[in-house]
Design an enzyme around this catalytic site. Structure first.
Site, PDB file in Angstrom:
ATOM      1  N   CYS A  63      -4.586   3.802  46.676  1.00 18.87           N
ATOM      2  CA  CYS A  63      -3.949   4.730  47.630  1.00 18.87           C
ATOM      3  C   CYS A  63      -3.093   4.005  48.674  1.00 18.87           C
ATOM      4  CB  CYS A  63      -5.041   5.531  48.337  1.00 18.87           C
ATOM      5  SG  CYS A  63      -4.398   6.610  49.630  1.00 18.87           S
ATOM      6  N   TYR A 194       6.236  10.328  45.326  1.00 18.27           N
ATOM      7  CA  TYR A 194       5.310  11.379  44.864  1.00 18.27           C
ATOM      8  C   TYR A 194       6.086  12.652  44.537  1.00 18.27           C
ATOM      9  CZ  TYR A 194       1.015   8.821  45.884  1.00 18.27           C
ATOM     10  OH  TYR A 194      -0.009   7.903  45.858  1.00 18.27           O
TER      11      TYR A 194
END
Ligand code: GSH
Length: 315
Positions: A63, A194
């Site tokens: 992450c 993203y």
């Protein structure tokens, strides 16, 4: 995700989208601040005094948001004061889980199997996704904050009376310029990749792809004048925010997220900059390429076979 404290198994990587199919990221739930004396910070309530051994970070190496807090912890010399637990890089139907992958930890602090258990321990009625990073308070058994932007900022200043080490990541003289650059890096790169990866329409993908590469071109030109970091010789939080996306680019975003005009390795100034940051003491240890590849390529919606590419094998 959690709804009123109950885990719902219909996990979807796309958290929300607008009418054009653009990915929208959820906002964070716990927003308290650690401060030197426990006084309230800019949001949330007080009572979270900076103390050695009191706080713990839950992160995923996959992450980018969690990794920026790991970098700040290391750059500010807080590794003896704040412990870390790393989750398994593959998201399950129950969200992040502990253990079961090389380099992933069991939750020896709270004995949880899944991250969402810590969220309901902090608030039995909580709703939302059980995201990392989580900054946990061992004294009160709750989540101080789950917004990495806040955590980055509090690690920069709250513990300075206990450990005075590392660069000032948010110097007052640069604050407004840092805020503006952070915003641009977030929109076009951190979140832009993203938006390309999770776009559900050609238009949304084309827009995201264009902004990712426009920003990379702009930063390549900015760094080409020989400066070490984005603001010259001073390393700031903007560098941390850029680094976490650059370091994942060739391994995950170029292939899986279809950000494939070129690899980062083909952008000499950005590539040199990435390696300059990686060479800083302790920073390479915050990056785990196996976790990054295993994690991103386990996103079923984007890679149903789950096959993890063999390359790249190094950054
Ligand atoms: N606003 C959060 C975003 C964190 C975030 O999106 N984390 C992702 C991993 S990169 C996560 O935990 N996702 C799990 C989920 O959405 O269920 C922050 O910056 O701290």
């Amino acid at each position: 995700m959690l709804v009123n404290g109950i885990w719902q198994e219909n996990w979807q990587p796309v958290q929300a989208q607008d009418e054009q199919g653009r990915f929208i990221r959820q906002t964070s739930t716990f927003r308290h601040w650690i401060t030197p004396d426990g006084a309230p910070g800019p949001t949330g309530s007080g009572g979270f005094k900076a103390e050695a051994g009191r706080y713990h970070l839950y992160v995923a190496y996959i992450c980018p948001w969690a990794s920026r807090t790991l970098m700040a912890r290391r750059l500010k010399g807080l590794q003896e004061l704040i412990g870390v637990t790393v989750v398994n890089p593959r998201l399950t139907d129950q969200g992040w889980r502990f253990g079961g992958f090389p380099g992933a930890d069991e939750d020896s602090l709270n004995g949880a199997r899944y991250m969402h258990e810590l969220y309901t321990r902090a608030d039995p009625e909580v709703s939302g996704r059980a995201t990392v990073p989580v900054l946990w308070d061992r004294h009160t058994g709750t989540i101080v904050n789950n917004e990495s932007a806040d955590i980055l900022r509090m690690l920069n200043s709250a513990f300075s009376h206990l450990v005075d080490q590392g660069p000032d990541l948010y110097p007052a003289a640069l604050a407004s310029e840092i805020d503006a650059l952070n915003q641009a890096i977030y929109t076009d790169l951190n979140n832009g990749v993203y938006q390309a990866g999770f776009a559900s329409s050609q238009q949304a993908y084309d827009e995201a792809y264009a902004k990712v590469f426009a920003k990379l071109d702009e930063l390549e030109a900015r760094l080409a004048d020989g400066r070490s970091y984005l603001f010259g010789e001073a390393l700031t939080e903007s560098d941390i925010r850029l680094f976490v996306t650059l370091v994942r680019f060739d391994a995950a975003y170029h292939g899986l997220f279809k950000c494939n005009r070129n690899t980062l390795a083909a952008m000499p100034a950005l590539h040199a900059y990435l390696h300059r940051l990686l060479a800083l003491e302790g920073i390479a240890e915050t990056v785990n390429l196996d976790h990054i590849k295993a994690g991103y390529y386990s996103i079923k919606a984007l890679n149903p076979t789950g096959i993890v590419p063999a390359g790249p094998q190094a950054l």
